[in-house]
Design an enzyme around this catalytic site. Structure first.
Site, mmCIF file in Angstrom:
data_model
loop_
_atom_site.group_PDB
_atom_site.id
_atom_site.type_symbol
_atom_site.label_atom_id
_atom_site.label_comp_id
_atom_site.label_asym_id
_atom_site.label_seq_id
_atom_site.Cartn_x
_atom_site.Cartn_y
_atom_site.Cartn_z
ATOM 1 N N LYS A 126 -24.323 14.829 26.926
ATOM 2 C CA LYS A 126 -23.720 14.889 25.578
ATOM 3 C C LYS A 126 -24.823 14.728 24.534
ATOM 4 O O LYS A 126 -25.653 13.821 24.639
ATOM 5 C CB LYS A 126 -22.699 13.760 25.391
ATOM 6 C CG LYS A 126 -21.360 14.098 25.976
ATOM 7 C CD LYS A 126 -20.285 13.167 25.478
ATOM 8 C CE LYS A 126 -19.020 13.426 26.285
ATOM 9 N NZ LYS A 126 -17.947 12.518 26.006
ATOM 10 N N ARG A 171 -26.053 13.985 16.481
ATOM 11 C CA ARG A 171 -25.977 12.601 15.998
ATOM 12 C C ARG A 171 -24.803 11.847 16.614
ATOM 13 O O ARG A 171 -23.833 12.451 17.079
ATOM 14 C CB ARG A 171 -25.781 12.595 14.479
ATOM 15 C CG ARG A 171 -27.085 12.741 13.759
ATOM 16 C CD ARG A 171 -26.891 12.796 12.263
ATOM 17 N NE ARG A 171 -28.193 12.833 11.614
ATOM 18 C CZ ARG A 171 -28.400 13.302 10.398
ATOM 19 N NH1 ARG A 171 -27.402 13.784 9.690
ATOM 20 N NH2 ARG A 171 -29.609 13.285 9.886
ATOM 21 N N ILE A 212 0.956 3.382 6.358
ATOM 22 C CA ILE A 212 0.238 4.276 7.288
ATOM 23 C C ILE A 212 -0.148 3.546 8.572
ATOM 24 O O ILE A 212 -0.460 4.167 9.566
ATOM 25 C CB ILE A 212 -1.019 4.911 6.641
ATOM 26 C CG1 ILE A 212 -2.079 3.858 6.297
ATOM 27 C CG2 ILE A 212 -0.660 5.751 5.438
ATOM 28 C CD1 ILE A 212 -3.460 4.455 6.080
ATOM 29 N N ASP A 213 -0.117 2.205 8.559
ATOM 30 C CA ASP A 213 -0.609 1.446 9.714
ATOM 31 C C ASP A 213 0.326 1.457 10.933
ATOM 32 O O ASP A 213 -0.091 1.121 12.032
ATOM 33 C CB ASP A 213 -0.866 -0.010 9.321
ATOM 34 C CG ASP A 213 -2.046 -0.138 8.367
ATOM 35 O OD1 ASP A 213 -2.814 0.826 8.241
ATOM 36 O OD2 ASP A 213 -2.184 -1.204 7.746
ATOM 37 N N GLY A 266 0.836 -1.206 0.000
ATOM 38 C CA GLY A 266 0.000 0.000 0.000
ATOM 39 C C GLY A 266 0.864 1.248 0.000
ATOM 40 O O GLY A 266 1.866 1.313 0.701
ATOM 41 N N GLU A 317 -15.520 9.581 21.714
ATOM 42 C CA GLU A 317 -16.084 9.041 22.959
ATOM 43 C C GLU A 317 -15.637 7.605 23.186
ATOM 44 O O GLU A 317 -15.412 7.177 24.306
ATOM 45 C CB GLU A 317 -17.619 9.099 22.921
ATOM 46 C CG GLU A 317 -18.191 10.438 23.358
ATOM 47 C CD GLU A 317 -17.729 11.600 22.496
ATOM 48 O OE1 GLU A 317 -17.742 11.453 21.261
ATOM 49 O OE2 GLU A 317 -17.335 12.634 23.060
ATOM 50 N N GLY A 377 5.935 -2.249 3.484
ATOM 51 C CA GLY A 377 5.507 -2.800 4.771
ATOM 52 C C GLY A 377 5.961 -4.232 4.962
ATOM 53 O O GLY A 377 6.821 -4.727 4.222
ATOM 54 N N ASP A 378 5.364 -4.921 5.937
ATOM 55 C CA ASP A 378 5.880 -6.249 6.298
ATOM 56 C C ASP A 378 5.708 -7.290 5.192
ATOM 57 O O ASP A 378 6.559 -8.164 5.025
ATOM 58 C CB ASP A 378 5.299 -6.739 7.629
ATOM 59 C CG ASP A 378 3.777 -6.729 7.639
ATOM 60 O OD1 ASP A 378 3.179 -6.210 6.681
ATOM 61 O OD2 ASP A 378 3.205 -7.248 8.607
ATOM 62 N N HIS A 390 -9.672 5.006 1.533
ATOM 63 C CA HIS A 390 -8.336 5.268 0.998
ATOM 64 C C HIS A 390 -7.914 6.731 1.019
ATOM 65 O O HIS A 390 -6.747 7.024 0.729
ATOM 66 C CB HIS A 390 -8.222 4.700 -0.418
ATOM 67 C CG HIS A 390 -8.217 3.196 -0.416
ATOM 68 N ND1 HIS A 390 -9.369 2.466 -0.230
ATOM 69 C CD2 HIS A 390 -7.210 2.305 -0.521
ATOM 70 C CE1 HIS A 390 -9.065 1.180 -0.245
ATOM 71 N NE2 HIS A 390 -7.770 1.042 -0.410
HETATM 72 O O1 F6P Z 1 -1.622 0.248 3.817
HETATM 73 C C1 F6P Z 1 -2.203 -0.660 4.730
HETATM 74 C C2 F6P Z 1 -3.665 -0.560 4.617
HETATM 75 O O2 F6P Z 1 -3.917 0.787 4.776
HETATM 76 C C3 F6P Z 1 -4.559 -1.338 5.586
HETATM 77 O O3 F6P Z 1 -4.874 -0.722 6.789
HETATM 78 C C4 F6P Z 1 -5.784 -1.588 4.741
HETATM 79 O O4 F6P Z 1 -6.530 -2.636 5.200
HETATM 80 C C5 F6P Z 1 -5.184 -1.840 3.416
HETATM 81 O O5 F6P Z 1 -4.067 -0.998 3.335
HETATM 82 C C6 F6P Z 1 -6.091 -1.693 2.250
HETATM 83 O O6 F6P Z 1 -5.364 -1.500 1.088
HETATM 84 P P1 F6P Z 1 -5.736 -1.967 -0.381
HETATM 85 O O7 F6P Z 1 -7.144 -1.598 -0.617
HETATM 86 O O8 F6P Z 1 -4.775 -1.234 -1.234
HETATM 87 O O9 F6P Z 1 -5.537 -3.448 -0.437
#
Ligand code: F6P
Length: 324
Positions: free
Chosen positions: A214, A163, A127-128, A11, A188, A102-103, A254
């Site tokens: 609230k 809401r 971003i995770d 991603g 919350e 990433g990993d 996204h």
């Molecule tokens: O980049 C990681 C991530 O943001 C995850 O949190 C999310 O589930 C995933 O990418 C979704 O990415 P894509 O739609 O590109 O597979």
């Protein structure tokens, strides 16, 4: 060491371009030839290589996405695909590979290294923020800022209509985005994959909020939260079990991955890119650069992949106290 190839994979994350820029310029600075690979591991397999120079990366430090494009390659999961990739690297006289991702991308890189012994360094970008061996991955800080900004906007409409909003944020395995933006935007309740706080607690907490005056509330739900219900089912559950709330759902999706990187991510990416090249020049391999106590240090790729990042439990308590 004469030629270093690099790619972005998995991603995309804001700051990947700043990392590409840093690696490119660090190569040029050290008299190495930087070679960008398009579309992640697919580009290695298809020989999609482009020789870069210091000017090829002008004007990109502030741009989201990745100029090299990215992909999740299924062909690289096969030995045939990896052989093609290795042959292309040899044909282009590449001496080492830097993987920005990433990993999942590091797992592919590690298998590749074990098979073909090509020196590899990983730069964590997702971003995770779910990679062991670094307090921050590239893109995480930018995503936090984007998400907080959007929650603030949703709060405007939530409070105008009295809401309750369920807001789903990214993080299928990790609650870092949910937890930090939840505290930062004054949610919350925060539901994350690492802790099952239970549906009863959620309903009780919303009841209490209402009883104490609230009129609107925000619940942040990480994609992979542990309640076993998705964000729409959660809303239905609360509708059924709690009177007097007009609930809505917002899935941020996204947009969280896009936009200009924050200053923090630009600086982090620049530091990591420079160090990745330094470490390759010191003949280090199979490692990931990471930020630890403010210093860029190395972690074995194997550990970076297998190790678990922990959520900051203190933030759960802070959130509880702040949302009375
Ligand atoms: O980049 C990681 C991530 O943001 C995850 O949190 C999310 O589930 C995933 O990418 C979704 O990415 P894509 O739609 O590109 O597979």
């Amino acid at each position: 060491m004469k030629k270093i190839a690099f790619l972005t994979s998995g991603g995309d994350a804001p700051g990947m371009n700043a990392a590409i820029r840093a690696v490119t310029r660090a190569c040029v600075y050290n008299d190495l030839i930087p070679v960008g690979v398009s579309k992640g591991f697919d580009g290695l397999i298809n020989g999609d290589f482009v020789e870069m120079n210091a000017r090829s990366v002008k004007g990109i430090i502030n741009k989201g996405g990745t100029i090299l494009k990215t992909a999740r390659s299924s062909e690289f999961r096969t030995i045939e695909g990896r052989k093609k990739a290795y042959n292309n690297l040899k044909k282009n006289n590449i001496d080492a590979l830097i993987i920005i991702g990433g990993d999942g991308s590091f797992t592919g890189g590690l298998i590749f290294h074990k098979e073909f012994k090509l020196p590899i360094i990983g730069i964590p970008a997702t971003i995770d923020n779910d990679i062991f061996g670094t307090s921050h991955t590239i893109g995480y800080d930018s995503a936090l800022n984007t998400v907080v900004d959007v929650i603030d906007k949703i709060r405007d409409t939530a409070s105008s209509h009295n809401r309750l909003f369920f807001i789903e944020v990214m993080g299928k395995d990790a609650g870092h985005i949910a937890l930090n933006t939840g505290v930062g935007a004054g949610a919350e309740e925060i539901l994350i994959p690492e802790e099952n706080l239970g549906l009863d607690r959620l309903v009780e907490s919303l009841k209490r909020s209402k009883a104490t005056g609230k009129s609107s509330s925000i619940v942040i739900v990480a994609e992979g939260d542990k309640t076993g219900k998705n964000v729409f089912e959660l809303k239905d559950y609360v509708d059924k079990n709690l009177d007097g709330y007009d609930a809505r759902v917002s899935v941020l999706g996204h947009l969280q991955r896009g936009g200009s990187p924050s200053c923090f991510d630009r600086v982090l990416a620049s530091r990591m890119g420079v160090k990745a090249v330094d470490f390759l020049l010191e003949n280090k391999t199979n490692l990931m650069v990471g930020l630890k106590d403010g210093i860029i240090e190395l972690t074995p790729l194997e550990k970076a992949i297998k190790g678990k990042t922990n959520i900051n439990k203190e933030l759960l308590r802070v959130s509880d106290i702040m949302s009375i």
